[in-house]
Motif scaffolding. Structure first.
Motif, short mmCIF file in Angstrom:
data_model
loop_
_atom_site.label_atom_id
_atom_site.label_comp_id
_atom_site.label_asym_id
_atom_site.label_seq_id
_atom_site.Cartn_x
_atom_site.Cartn_y
_atom_site.Cartn_z
N HIS A 174 -11.09 -2.03 -1.32
CA HIS A 174 -10.30 -3.20 -1.68
C HIS A 174 -10.02 -3.11 -3.18
CE1 HIS A 174 -11.36 -5.53 2.05
NE2 HIS A 174 -12.37 -4.67 2.02
N LEU A 175 -8.77 -3.35 -3.59
CA LEU A 175 -8.43 -3.20 -5.00
C LEU A 175 -7.29 -4.14 -5.36
CD1 LEU A 175 -9.26 -1.41 -7.46
CD2 LEU A 175 -7.34 0.08 -6.86
N ALA A 176 -7.46 -4.89 -6.44
CA ALA A 176 -6.40 -5.76 -6.95
C ALA A 176 -6.51 -5.84 -8.46
CB ALA A 176 -6.48 -7.16 -6.34
N LEU A 177 -5.38 -6.09 -9.11
CA LEU A 177 -5.30 -6.10 -10.57
C LEU A 177 -4.91 -7.47 -11.08
CD1 LEU A 177 -3.22 -2.81 -11.06
CD2 LEU A 177 -5.71 -3.05 -10.88
N GLY A 178 -5.41 -7.81 -12.26
CA GLY A 178 -5.01 -9.02 -12.96
C GLY A 178 -4.62 -8.70 -14.39
N GLY A 179 -3.93 -9.62 -15.04
CA GLY A 179 -3.54 -9.42 -16.44
C GLY A 179 -2.41 -8.45 -16.64
N LEU A 180 -1.96 -7.80 -15.58
CA LEU A 180 -0.94 -6.76 -15.68
C LEU A 180 0.34 -7.13 -14.95
CD1 LEU A 180 -3.35 -3.79 -14.95
CD2 LEU A 180 -2.25 -4.23 -17.14
N GLY A 181 0.26 -8.07 -14.02
CA GLY A 181 1.40 -8.41 -13.18
C GLY A 181 1.85 -9.84 -13.38
N THR A 182 3.07 -10.09 -12.97
CA THR A 182 3.59 -11.46 -12.99
C THR A 182 2.93 -12.31 -11.91
OG1 THR A 182 5.40 -10.70 -11.58
CG2 THR A 182 5.83 -10.80 -13.94
N VAL A 183 2.30 -11.65 -10.95
CA VAL A 183 1.48 -12.31 -9.93
C VAL A 183 0.20 -11.49 -9.79
CG1 VAL A 183 3.49 -13.20 -8.68
CG2 VAL A 183 2.53 -10.98 -8.04
N PRO A 184 -0.87 -12.05 -9.21
CA PRO A 184 -2.03 -11.21 -8.88
C PRO A 184 -1.56 -10.03 -8.04
CG PRO A 184 -2.54 -13.53 -8.58
CD PRO A 184 -1.07 -13.47 -8.82
N TRP A 185 -2.04 -8.83 -8.36
CA TRP A 185 -1.38 -7.61 -7.89
C TRP A 185 -2.31 -6.78 -7.02
CZ3 TRP A 185 3.69 -7.02 -8.76
CH2 TRP A 185 4.28 -5.77 -8.50
N ARG A 186 -2.09 -6.77 -5.73
CA ARG A 186 -2.87 -5.90 -4.83
C ARG A 186 -2.16 -4.56 -4.69
NH1 ARG A 186 -6.10 -7.42 0.74
NH2 ARG A 186 -7.33 -5.49 0.78
N VAL A 187 -2.93 -3.51 -4.53
CA VAL A 187 -2.36 -2.16 -4.55
C VAL A 187 -2.75 -1.41 -3.27
CG1 VAL A 187 -1.97 -1.85 -7.00
CG2 VAL A 187 -4.27 -1.61 -6.14
N PRO A 188 -2.06 -1.66 -2.16
CA PRO A 188 -2.43 -1.04 -0.88
C PRO A 188 -2.34 0.49 -0.91
CG PRO A 188 -0.34 -2.24 -0.70
CD PRO A 188 -0.95 -2.63 -2.00
N ARG A 189 -1.40 1.04 -1.67
CA ARG A 189 -1.30 2.51 -1.74
C ARG A 189 -2.57 3.11 -2.36
NH1 ARG A 189 -0.71 7.11 0.47
NH2 ARG A 189 -0.09 8.80 -0.93
N ALA A 190 -3.09 2.48 -3.39
CA ALA A 190 -4.34 2.96 -4.00
C ALA A 190 -5.50 2.84 -3.02
CB ALA A 190 -4.63 2.16 -5.26
N GLU A 191 -5.52 1.76 -2.24
CA GLU A 191 -6.57 1.59 -1.23
C GLU A 191 -6.49 2.70 -0.18
OE1 GLU A 191 -7.03 -3.29 -1.40
OE2 GLU A 191 -5.59 -2.37 -0.02
N GLU A 192 -5.27 3.05 0.21
CA GLU A 192 -5.09 4.12 1.20
C GLU A 192 -5.60 5.45 0.68
OE1 GLU A 192 -0.98 4.24 2.15
OE2 GLU A 192 -0.93 2.21 2.97
N LEU A 193 -5.34 5.73 -0.60
CA LEU A 193 -5.78 7.00 -1.19
C LEU A 193 -7.31 7.07 -1.27
CD1 LEU A 193 -3.17 7.38 -4.06
CD2 LEU A 193 -3.33 8.76 -1.98
N LEU A 194 -7.95 5.93 -1.43
CA LEU A 194 -9.41 5.92 -1.54
C LEU A 194 -10.09 6.09 -0.18
CD1 LEU A 194 -9.82 3.05 -4.14
CD2 LEU A 194 -10.41 5.46 -4.50
N ARG A 195 -9.49 5.54 0.88
CA ARG A 195 -10.12 5.62 2.19
C ARG A 195 -10.26 7.07 2.65
NH1 ARG A 195 -7.34 0.71 3.23
NH2 ARG A 195 -5.52 1.80 4.06
#
Length: 327
Positions: A258-279
């Protein structure tokens, strides 16, 4: 501050009715940001509907999820034993999000709906499309060091300020909403709207709709999770970049991420592609760097905030590396 009508309904349906009857009405809960914005005349509601008497202060377990009333305070949720045991990333995000005084007042529903800290939004003397549609965005050609690099548009580059929303997004939380047409459930991934050409429309909520509960999936036992917040000062500052992450590692392989970013996006930013690469990858520098690159893909830098892209990448790698080292 301008004068307004004050209402304090006793029921959820009564609150919704008070709101829908007046297009210029607004809900009031903890008010930790809203009252300040009213004093500065950034917000000018003609009616305040105080919801603090509504029965929305309970927290209970429902299978593999935690259900949280919208009026539960940040401090109450951070101290809940299930959050402490099963959702460390949420606890850490809540504790880093505000001072103890504010955490005791601020509600979870209000936290999700808090407004940007962009100085242009908060100053009525300068242009801001979020505050006054069509006025222009003063930040684009002005001071924008702390502004967004993800999800921006030609009309707005303001960041979303919530830490808790980032953790909740990473967990796949949903919000229950009550309105004049009844109740609906909205995944947090669909709740926030990118600014596009209408930055003043920040969520999918219709006028009068009220967040009543949050539904937060529990991480499996043995999951490793945490929240990393990078800021200019350590004491209750908003994030330049933040990362909420959770990993389930079995036999040397990442089975779930599970991965999400803050402080970088205009909205809270989830990154499904990054999650896929980690699995199904082995935890390590190579897989973490690939996930970080995917997380910041599409980021757009401006003259003063380009450093946030590399800062975000490094924050992702650091958070994942920290989790991978946990026993």
């Amino acid at each position: 501050m301008r004068s307004f009508v004050y209402a304090r309904p006793e029921t959820i349906d009564g609150a919704v009715s008070e709101m829908t009857a007046e297009p210029g009405a607004a809900y009031l809960a903890g008010g930790t940001t809203q009252v300040d914005l009213m004093k500065d005349e950034v917000l000018r509601p003609v009616r305040l509907v105080d919801i603090t008497r509504l029965p929305l202060r309970e927290v209970w377990s429902d299978g593999d999820a935690l259900v949280v009333g919208a009026l539960v305070s940040m401090e109450e949720l951070a101290g809940h034993p299930v959050v402490t045991e099963r959702l460390p990333l949420l606890r850490e995000a809540l504790l880093m999000g505000a001072t103890p005084q504010l955490r005791h007042m601020a509600t979870m529903g209000g936290n999700l709906l808090q407004r940007t800290r962009c100085r242009y939004f908060r100053d009525p003397s300068v242009p801001c499309n979020k505050r006054e549609p069509g006025a222009g965005c003063g930040a684009i050609d002005g001071f924008h060091r702390t502004h967004a690099v993800l999800g921006t548009s030609a009309h707005c580059i303001a960041t979303h300020p919530s830490d808790a929303a980032v953790a909740l997004l990473a967990l796949g939380a949903e919000v229950r909403v009550r309105g004049g047409e009844g109740e609906r459930v909205v995944p947090l991934t669909d709740f926030y709207r990118l600014p596009g050409s209408t930055p003043h429309v920040e969520t999918v909520l219709e006028h009068g709709e009220l967040i009543t509960h949050l539904e937060i999936p529990l991480l499996p036992r043995g999951a490793r999770s945490g929240y990393l917040k990078v800021r200019d000062r350590a004491s209750y500052e908003f994030a330049l970049a933040s990362v909420a992450a959770a990993l389930v590692v079995e036999d040397g392989t990442i089975r779930r991420a599970h991965l999400a970013l803050g402080g970088l996006g205009t909205v809270p930013w989830r990154v499904p592609r990054a999650e896929e690469l980690l699995r199904d990858a082995a935890p390590g520098e190579e897989s973490f760097a690939a996930a970080a690159d995917a997380a910041l893909a599409g980021a757009v830098a401006r003259p003063d905030n380009g450093f946030k892209i590399e800062l975000g990448r490094r924050a992702v790698v650091r958070m994942l590396s920290t989790l991978a080292k946990e026993s």
